[in-house]
Scaffold this motif. Structure first.
Motif, PDB file in Angstrom:
ATOM      1  N   ARG A  83       0.823  -1.227   0.000  1.00  0.00           N
ATOM      2  CA  ARG A  83       0.000   0.000   0.000  1.00  0.00           C
ATOM      3  C   ARG A  83       0.843   1.257   0.000  1.00  0.00           C
ATOM      4  O   ARG A  83       0.404   2.301  -0.477  1.00  0.00           O
ATOM      5  CB  ARG A  83      -0.931  -0.013   1.210  1.00  0.00           C
ATOM      6  CG  ARG A  83      -2.038  -1.022   1.091  1.00  0.00           C
ATOM      7  CD  ARG A  83      -2.971  -0.971   2.274  1.00  0.00           C
ATOM      8  NE  ARG A  83      -3.921  -2.071   2.204  1.00  0.00           N
ATOM      9  CZ  ARG A  83      -4.436  -2.671   3.251  1.00  0.00           C
ATOM     10  NH1 ARG A  83      -4.116  -2.280   4.461  1.00  0.00           N
ATOM     11  NH2 ARG A  83      -5.293  -3.652   3.103  1.00  0.00           N
ATOM     12  N   GLU A  84       2.065   1.168   0.559  1.00  0.00           N
ATOM     13  CA  GLU A  84       2.951   2.338   0.605  1.00  0.00           C
ATOM     14  C   GLU A  84       3.567   2.649  -0.757  1.00  0.00           C
ATOM     15  O   GLU A  84       4.047   3.761  -0.963  1.00  0.00           O
ATOM     16  CB  GLU A  84       4.085   2.081   1.610  1.00  0.00           C
ATOM     17  CG  GLU A  84       3.643   1.999   3.049  1.00  0.00           C
ATOM     18  CD  GLU A  84       4.784   1.555   3.968  1.00  0.00           C
ATOM     19  OE1 GLU A  84       5.931   1.381   3.489  1.00  0.00           O
ATOM     20  OE2 GLU A  84       4.520   1.367   5.166  1.00  0.00           O
ATOM     21  N   GLN A  85       3.566   1.683  -1.663  1.00  0.00           N
ATOM     22  CA  GLN A  85       4.235   1.873  -2.951  1.00  0.00           C
ATOM     23  C   GLN A  85       3.444   2.828  -3.838  1.00  0.00           C
ATOM     24  O   GLN A  85       2.221   2.828  -3.836  1.00  0.00           O
ATOM     25  CB  GLN A  85       4.417   0.528  -3.666  1.00  0.00           C
ATOM     26  CG  GLN A  85       5.199  -0.496  -2.870  1.00  0.00           C
ATOM     27  CD  GLN A  85       6.518   0.034  -2.344  1.00  0.00           C
ATOM     28  OE1 GLN A  85       7.331   0.585  -3.093  1.00  0.00           O
ATOM     29  NE2 GLN A  85       6.741  -0.117  -1.044  1.00  0.00           N
ATOM     30  N   VAL A  86       4.175   3.626  -4.594  1.00  0.00           N
ATOM     31  CA  VAL A  86       3.563   4.604  -5.496  1.00  0.00           C
ATOM     32  C   VAL A  86       3.467   4.041  -6.913  1.00  0.00           C
ATOM     33  O   VAL A  86       2.446   4.173  -7.572  1.00  0.00           O
ATOM     34  CB  VAL A  86       4.385   5.918  -5.497  1.00  0.00           C
ATOM     35  CG1 VAL A  86       3.812   6.908  -6.484  1.00  0.00           C
ATOM     36  CG2 VAL A  86       4.415   6.519  -4.091  1.00  0.00           C
ATOM     37  N   PRO A  97       2.985   1.439  -9.898  1.00  0.00           N
ATOM     38  CA  PRO A  97       2.196   0.210 -10.099  1.00  0.00           C
ATOM     39  C   PRO A  97       3.058  -1.045 -10.153  1.00  0.00           C
ATOM     40  O   PRO A  97       2.666  -2.083  -9.619  1.00  0.00           O
ATOM     41  CB  PRO A  97       1.499   0.440 -11.442  1.00  0.00           C
ATOM     42  CG  PRO A  97       1.513   1.910 -11.659  1.00  0.00           C
ATOM     43  CD  PRO A  97       2.718   2.437 -10.940  1.00  0.00           C
ATOM     44  N   GLU A  98       4.240  -0.945 -10.762  1.00  0.00           N
ATOM     45  CA  GLU A  98       5.093  -2.138 -10.853  1.00  0.00           C
ATOM     46  C   GLU A  98       5.608  -2.560  -9.475  1.00  0.00           C
ATOM     47  O   GLU A  98       5.809  -3.750  -9.224  1.00  0.00           O
ATOM     48  CB  GLU A  98       6.248  -1.952 -11.845  1.00  0.00           C
ATOM     49  CG  GLU A  98       7.155  -0.774 -11.567  1.00  0.00           C
ATOM     50  CD  GLU A  98       6.755   0.504 -12.299  1.00  0.00           C
ATOM     51  OE1 GLU A  98       7.647   1.341 -12.519  1.00  0.00           O
ATOM     52  OE2 GLU A  98       5.572   0.672 -12.652  1.00  0.00           O
ATOM     53  N   ASP A  99       5.800  -1.596  -8.574  1.00  0.00           N
ATOM     54  CA  ASP A  99       6.219  -1.926  -7.214  1.00  0.00           C
ATOM     55  C   ASP A  99       5.073  -2.577  -6.438  1.00  0.00           C
ATOM     56  O   ASP A  99       5.270  -3.533  -5.691  1.00  0.00           O
ATOM     57  CB  ASP A  99       6.716  -0.690  -6.481  1.00  0.00           C
ATOM     58  CG  ASP A  99       8.042  -0.168  -7.044  1.00  0.00           C
ATOM     59  OD1 ASP A  99       8.748  -0.955  -7.728  1.00  0.00           O
ATOM     60  OD2 ASP A  99       8.362   1.005  -6.808  1.00  0.00           O
ATOM     61  N   LYS A 100       3.854  -2.056  -6.630  1.00  0.00           N
ATOM     62  CA  LYS A 100       2.682  -2.663  -5.999  1.00  0.00           C
ATOM     63  C   LYS A 100       2.525  -4.104  -6.475  1.00  0.00           C
ATOM     64  O   LYS A 100       2.290  -5.014  -5.680  1.00  0.00           O
ATOM     65  CB  LYS A 100       1.412  -1.876  -6.315  1.00  0.00           C
ATOM     66  CG  LYS A 100       1.299  -0.558  -5.587  1.00  0.00           C
ATOM     67  CD  LYS A 100      -0.046   0.079  -5.877  1.00  0.00           C
ATOM     68  CE  LYS A 100      -0.187   1.400  -5.161  1.00  0.00           C
ATOM     69  NZ  LYS A 100      -0.364   1.269  -3.728  1.00  0.00           N
ATOM     70  N   LEU A 101       2.680  -4.312  -7.784  1.00  0.00           N
ATOM     71  CA  LEU A 101       2.566  -5.647  -8.362  1.00  0.00           C
ATOM     72  C   LEU A 101       3.620  -6.584  -7.774  1.00  0.00           C
ATOM     73  O   LEU A 101       3.331  -7.738  -7.471  1.00  0.00           O
ATOM     74  CB  LEU A 101       2.704  -5.581  -9.890  1.00  0.00           C
ATOM     75  CG  LEU A 101       2.626  -6.915 -10.624  1.00  0.00           C
ATOM     76  CD1 LEU A 101       1.267  -7.581 -10.402  1.00  0.00           C
ATOM     77  CD2 LEU A 101       2.870  -6.712 -12.110  1.00  0.00           C
ATOM     78  N   PHE A 102       4.840  -6.083  -7.596  1.00  0.00           N
ATOM     79  CA  PHE A 102       5.917  -6.886  -7.029  1.00  0.00           C
ATOM     80  C   PHE A 102       5.526  -7.414  -5.651  1.00  0.00           C
ATOM     81  O   PHE A 102       5.659  -8.611  -5.370  1.00  0.00           O
ATOM     82  CB  PHE A 102       7.197  -6.041  -6.949  1.00  0.00           C
ATOM     83  CG  PHE A 102       8.345  -6.743  -6.288  1.00  0.00           C
ATOM     84  CD1 PHE A 102       8.990  -7.791  -6.916  1.00  0.00           C
ATOM     85  CD2 PHE A 102       8.782  -6.336  -5.040  1.00  0.00           C
ATOM     86  CE1 PHE A 102      10.063  -8.441  -6.309  1.00  0.00           C
ATOM     87  CE2 PHE A 102       9.849  -6.979  -4.423  1.00  0.00           C
ATOM     88  CZ  PHE A 102      10.485  -8.032  -5.054  1.00  0.00           C
TER      89      PHE A 102
END
Length: 84
Positions: A37-40, A42-47
């Motif tokens: 949730r802290e990630q900005v 989209p690829e980090d959220k997916l990771f």
């Protein structure tokens, strides 16, 4: 901190595999969700989502393996009781 662990010290929340419990698994998954949730980006959220899905799969497989082992041990006890 800088993410580095001092010599001889367990990482934050560090626990040996022998002591790992379902509560520890839940705590880890919750921490992963919070990081996601802290990630900005989209690829980090997916990771983080992929990591959580992979851990879920491994926990499920581990549970099946443990159940199978226990069932096998029970069958072995039953089949060897007549020989003791």
């Amino acid at each position: 901190g800088d993410g580095q662990v001092g010599a001889g010290k367990a990482p934050q929340g560090g626990i040996s595999r022998a002591q790992w419990t379902a509560k520890d698994s839940s705590s880890l998954m919750l921490r992963l969700m919070m990081k996601e949730r802290e990630q900005v980006l989209p690829e980090d959220k997916l990771f983080y989502q992929q990591i959580a899905e992979h851990i879920d799969k491994l926990l499920l497989e581990s549970g099946k393996h443990k159940n199978g082992r226990v069932e096998g041990e029970d069958r072995e006890k039953g089949s060897t009781q007549g020989f003791v």
